[in-house]
Design an enzyme around this catalytic site. Structure first.
Site, PDB file in Angstrom:
ATOM      1  N   ARG A  64       0.874  -1.189   0.000  1.00  0.00           N
ATOM      2  CA  ARG A  64       0.000   0.000   0.000  1.00  0.00           C
ATOM      3  C   ARG A  64       0.898   1.221   0.000  1.00  0.00           C
ATOM      4  NH1 ARG A  64      -2.471   4.178   0.273  1.00  0.00           N
ATOM      5  NH2 ARG A  64      -4.631   4.461   0.931  1.00  0.00           N
ATOM      6  N   GLU A  72     -11.682   4.969  -4.996  1.00  0.00           N
ATOM      7  CA  GLU A  72     -11.903   3.517  -4.915  1.00  0.00           C
ATOM      8  C   GLU A  72     -12.386   2.918  -6.235  1.00  0.00           C
ATOM      9  OE1 GLU A  72     -10.897   1.838  -2.423  1.00  0.00           O
ATOM     10  OE2 GLU A  72     -10.625   3.459  -0.993  1.00  0.00           O
ATOM     11  N   ARG A 114      -0.839  -5.285   5.070  1.00  0.00           N
ATOM     12  CA  ARG A 114      -0.166  -4.839   3.851  1.00  0.00           C
ATOM     13  C   ARG A 114       1.139  -4.133   4.211  1.00  0.00           C
ATOM     14  NH1 ARG A 114      -5.102  -1.416   1.372  1.00  0.00           N
ATOM     15  NH2 ARG A 114      -4.812  -0.508   3.438  1.00  0.00           N
TER      16      ARG A 114
END
Length: 168
Positions: A64, A72, A114
């Site tokens: 990320r 999104e 992540r």
């Protein structure tokens, strides 16, 4: 006199603690780092504008990008947001099958597991590029904010030029 002695003692302890943290690179002196081996990683896939999959030692690792938030496109129960596809396509165009270097900040993982990183493509930080193109908003979660000023400045440039998400 006793108050002065207590104050001096507290100050001395605070100084010793800060010196210890400085020597160990901890506390407020903790620095971000690039991958210790200076390796580059192949970007296998782009999930969306701010999340990629790299090949790290033969394993897929989700990364990320720190400091940016793109509209999104794949979030469950969330419609595709304006410029989401553009941000995803931009990231795909520039990073898919490319070798990148990762620079970590103070916290290497987020609550979803992540890897959090600044992604370098050659000598250019891709996180900044997304903001400069108006395809991401600057968004920081302390303590990971080493490049906050740089990314916020890139966003201001995009806003001034009314690029993409900043279009009026």
């Amino acid at each position: 006199m006793k108050k002065i002695t207590t104050g001096v003692l507290i100050l001395a302890i605070a100084i010793v603690v800060l010196i210890f943290q400085y020597i160990n690179g901890d506390g407020p002196f903790k620095k971000s780092s690039t991958d210790v081996r200076g390796e580059s990683y192949l970007v296998k896939r782009v999930i969306d504008g701010d999340t990629i999959i790299i090949d790290k030692d033969g394993q897929d690792e989700r990364v990320r990008l720190i400091g940016v938030d793109t509209p999104e496109t794949v979030k469950p129960n969330t419609p595709v947001q304006p410029y989401g596809k553009a941000a995803s396509n931009f990231t795909k165009k520039h990073l898919t099958n490319q070798r990148v270097r990762l620079e970590y900040d103070r916290e290497p993982k987020d609550k979803y597991g992540r890897t959090l990183a600044y992604v370098w493509l050659g000598d250019e930080m891709f996180n900044v590029k997304l903001a400069k193109e108006g395809l991401a908003r600057a968004k920081f979660y302390p303590p990971n904010d080493k490049y906050r000023i740089l990314i916020e400045q890139a966003q201001k440039e995009a806003q001034k030029k009314q690029l993409n998400i900043w279009e009026r």
